[in-house]
Design a protein around this motif. Sequence first.
Motif, short mmCIF file in Angstrom:
data_model
loop_
_atom_site.label_atom_id
_atom_site.label_comp_id
_atom_site.label_asym_id
_atom_site.label_seq_id
_atom_site.Cartn_x
_atom_site.Cartn_y
_atom_site.Cartn_z
N ASP A 6 0.90 -1.22 0.03
CA ASP A 6 0.12 0.07 -0.05
C ASP A 6 0.96 1.37 -0.18
OD1 ASP A 6 -2.29 -1.47 -0.11
OD2 ASP A 6 -2.78 -1.26 2.13
N ILE A 7 1.92 1.35 0.62
CA ILE A 7 3.00 2.56 0.76
C ILE A 7 3.51 2.81 -0.58
CG2 ILE A 7 5.06 3.26 1.67
CD1 ILE A 7 4.31 1.78 4.47
N ARG A 8 3.80 1.64 -1.35
CA ARG A 8 4.29 1.77 -2.52
C ARG A 8 3.34 2.31 -3.52
NH1 ARG A 8 8.61 -1.18 -4.85
NH2 ARG A 8 8.73 -2.76 -3.30
N ARG A 9 2.19 1.84 -3.41
CA ARG A 9 1.00 2.19 -4.29
C ARG A 9 0.67 3.68 -4.15
NH1 ARG A 9 -4.16 2.60 -3.13
NH2 ARG A 9 -3.94 1.41 -1.36
N VAL A 10 0.46 4.26 -2.73
CA VAL A 10 0.15 5.46 -2.75
C VAL A 10 1.34 6.31 -2.71
CG1 VAL A 10 -0.91 6.78 -0.67
CG2 VAL A 10 -1.88 4.61 -1.09
N THR A 11 2.33 5.99 -2.31
CA THR A 11 3.52 7.13 -2.16
C THR A 11 4.63 7.12 -3.36
OG1 THR A 11 5.00 5.98 -0.66
CG2 THR A 11 3.06 7.35 0.17
N GLY A 12 4.65 5.74 -3.57
CA GLY A 12 5.86 5.51 -4.60
C GLY A 12 7.06 4.99 -3.87
N LEU A 13 6.94 5.10 -2.66
CA LEU A 13 8.55 5.00 -2.00
C LEU A 13 8.33 3.63 -1.17
CD1 LEU A 13 8.65 8.51 0.12
CD2 LEU A 13 9.60 7.65 -2.23
N PRO A 18 1.16 2.78 -9.45
CA PRO A 18 2.54 3.21 -9.65
C PRO A 18 3.36 2.25 -10.74
CG PRO A 18 2.60 2.17 -7.62
CD PRO A 18 1.26 2.37 -7.95
N GLY A 19 4.01 3.07 -11.88
CA GLY A 19 4.62 2.31 -12.95
C GLY A 19 3.78 2.16 -14.03
N THR A 20 2.43 2.40 -14.01
CA THR A 20 1.46 2.57 -15.24
C THR A 20 1.92 3.64 -16.07
OG1 THR A 20 -0.29 1.67 -13.75
CG2 THR A 20 -0.97 2.83 -15.89
N PRO A 21 1.94 3.52 -17.35
CA PRO A 21 2.60 4.43 -18.50
C PRO A 21 1.27 5.45 -18.21
CG PRO A 21 2.72 2.47 -19.29
CD PRO A 21 2.07 2.01 -17.98
N PRO A 22 1.89 6.82 -18.27
CA PRO A 22 0.84 8.03 -18.16
C PRO A 22 -0.01 8.01 -19.27
CG PRO A 22 3.07 8.55 -18.84
CD PRO A 22 3.20 7.24 -18.39
N ARG A 23 -1.09 8.61 -19.22
CA ARG A 23 -2.12 8.74 -20.14
C ARG A 23 -1.61 9.34 -21.46
NH1 ARG A 23 -7.69 9.54 -16.56
NH2 ARG A 23 -7.53 7.65 -15.02
N ASP A 24 -0.89 10.37 -21.52
CA ASP A 24 -0.50 10.90 -22.44
C ASP A 24 0.79 10.38 -23.27
OD1 ASP A 24 1.60 11.36 -21.03
OD2 ASP A 24 1.66 13.49 -20.55
N GLY A 25 1.10 8.88 -22.93
CA GLY A 25 1.78 8.06 -23.69
C GLY A 25 3.29 8.81 -23.64
N LEU A 26 3.73 9.42 -22.37
CA LEU A 26 4.97 10.00 -22.26
C LEU A 26 6.19 8.92 -22.33
CD1 LEU A 26 6.18 12.88 -21.75
CD2 LEU A 26 6.56 12.10 -19.29
N PRO A 27 7.06 8.63 -22.85
CA PRO A 27 8.12 7.50 -22.73
C PRO A 27 8.74 7.64 -21.34
CG PRO A 27 8.59 8.91 -24.28
CD PRO A 27 7.35 9.51 -23.93
N GLY A 28 9.37 6.47 -21.17
CA GLY A 28 10.39 6.50 -20.18
C GLY A 28 9.70 6.81 -18.77
N GLN A 29 8.61 6.50 -18.58
CA GLN A 29 7.87 6.57 -17.09
C GLN A 29 8.89 5.55 -16.27
OE1 GLN A 29 5.98 8.47 -15.70
NE2 GLN A 29 5.29 7.63 -13.99
N PRO A 30 9.28 6.03 -15.17
CA PRO A 30 10.03 5.07 -14.33
C PRO A 30 9.16 4.42 -13.44
CG PRO A 30 10.34 7.29 -13.47
CD PRO A 30 9.58 7.51 -14.93
N GLY A 31 9.37 3.28 -12.98
CA GLY A 31 8.41 2.52 -11.93
C GLY A 31 8.70 3.13 -10.80
N ALA A 32 7.42 3.30 -10.00
CA ALA A 32 7.52 3.66 -8.45
C ALA A 32 8.18 2.57 -7.68
CB ALA A 32 6.05 4.02 -8.20
N GLY A 33 8.47 3.27 -6.35
CA GLY A 33 8.95 2.45 -5.30
C GLY A 33 10.38 1.95 -5.65
N CYS A 34 11.28 2.85 -5.90
CA CYS A 34 12.50 2.35 -6.38
C CYS A 34 13.07 1.70 -4.83
CB CYS A 34 13.15 3.79 -6.60
SG CYS A 34 12.40 4.86 -8.09
N GLY A 35 13.96 0.99 -5.13
CA GLY A 35 14.53 0.19 -3.62
C GLY A 35 15.62 -0.71 -4.30
N ALA A 36 16.13 -1.30 -3.29
CA ALA A 36 16.97 -2.41 -3.48
C ALA A 36 16.54 -3.49 -4.60
CB ALA A 36 17.67 -3.03 -2.39
N LYS A 37 15.11 -3.84 -4.26
CA LYS A 37 14.39 -4.84 -4.75
C LYS A 37 13.66 -4.35 -5.99
CE LYS A 37 14.22 -7.56 -0.42
NZ LYS A 37 13.33 -7.89 0.51
#
Length: 489
Positions: free
Chosen positions: A133-140, A464-483
């Motif tokens: 849930d934390i990853r989904r809501v905040t991206g952290l 998080p990680g879903t491509p933006p609706r305007d099709g902007l390329p290079g959308q990084p996945g949320a929840g960056c971390g070691a895993k």
Amino acid sequence: MRTAPTILHLDMDAFYASAEQAAKPSLRGKPVVVGGLGPRGVVATASYEARRFGVHSAMPMAQARRLAPNAAYLVPRFSLYRAVSEQVMELLATLSPLVEPLSLDEAFVDLEAGGSADDSASAQAAGERLRADIRRVTGLTGSVGLAGSKMLAKIASEQAKPDGLLLIEPGTERELLGPLSVRTLPGVGPATGEHLRRAGMTTVADLAEAGEDELVRLVGKAHGTALHHMALGHDDRPVVAERDAKSVSVEDTFDVDLHDRVRVRGEVERLAERCVHRLRAAGRSGRTVVLKVRRFDFSTLTRSETLRGPTDDPAVVREAAARLLESVDTTGGVRLLGVGVSGLADYTQEDLFAQAAAGEHEGEAGAAGPGVAEASAAPQGRNEAAEPKPEPEPPAERRWLAGHDVRHARYGAGWVQGSGLGRVTVRFEEPWSQPGRVRTFAVDDPELTPAEPLPLLRPSSPEPGTPPRDGLPGQPGAGCGAKTPCQSS
């Protein structure tokens, strides 16, 4: 001690630095250091990439720059961190009514009190659901520890870092604690740790084997008894939902010692205003004003004045702090100033005498009448054309702090990479965009203005990680971390 691991401890991973990386695509996967950037600045948080160079919190910023000269050095953005913290605390509140926040990025939760868990399997499921849930809501990302006590839950979350979960089964506490350093236990700082080392005790198992009597002899009755209980894994402290603040305070450390008494007083008044702003934001008032002064020789003085009743009036706090300053000798120089308010209450006792004085002053001004005021402003017989008019003071140069948000009329949202020599460098990017371009402007460019932080995730994105609706390329996945590594360029 509980028979099920239903106490949860959450600790967000490198919180300030991770929030900055999530907000700034160009910094993902790169070393980031957050803290004071002046010569006396201190590291607040370092990203895991920066920690590989030996940078850690509480380190002098000058030392961090020597260890990681190519890292990004940013000043904190507490408005962003508080906003993310509120989102996280709301998620914790769905698990239990007993949530004990320790800071913006850390809290205990009693899962049993909320009916979220009553055994190891349900506790594990609750912890994994929280992390998702934390990853989904905040991206952290956050690390979770689960155990039958607060002490063990906190140790577990530390061992789970980064972006992990560790559950300590009741009955296995001593096996886990035994090989750990004595510094792992709460209340064992450098001095106590060194004292125990000289006595031949370096691990928690050494403390358990030494026995309570020996520890009492070494460090005193209260501390020795507590150490022995903790070494055996015993901790019966409950999760407390309300941790009532005893005071509100702010302080500043100056890059160069202040010697000008007028400047010192001005800084005290500015700190008093900031302190009252925090006081009001918390919905509190206080009756004791405290002034803290650290002088050039590192001697620290505190002075306090207790008012007749609680107040949140900036003028009252400002004047009390100024009175306290009069009793402090600052001739040698001042390196730190702080203003605080204690004796907090949920109500304000109005200063009737101050109100009466203000009313009298307004009455006197009103009695004079507007005609008199105009006559005083322009006495008759004076040749105004012949008198030289004072030159208007040039506007103060705007300060652009590294990492802070800005907006340009043509280029949109960005953040300050650096400034100096009358120029400011800005990278234009948003949390959900690709790494952006860098442009340089004059510090007084009228099209460049300070801005509020953007949310870390695009509000329209359901996951998080879903491509933006305007099709902007290079959308990084949320929840960056070691895993879950972030994209970087």
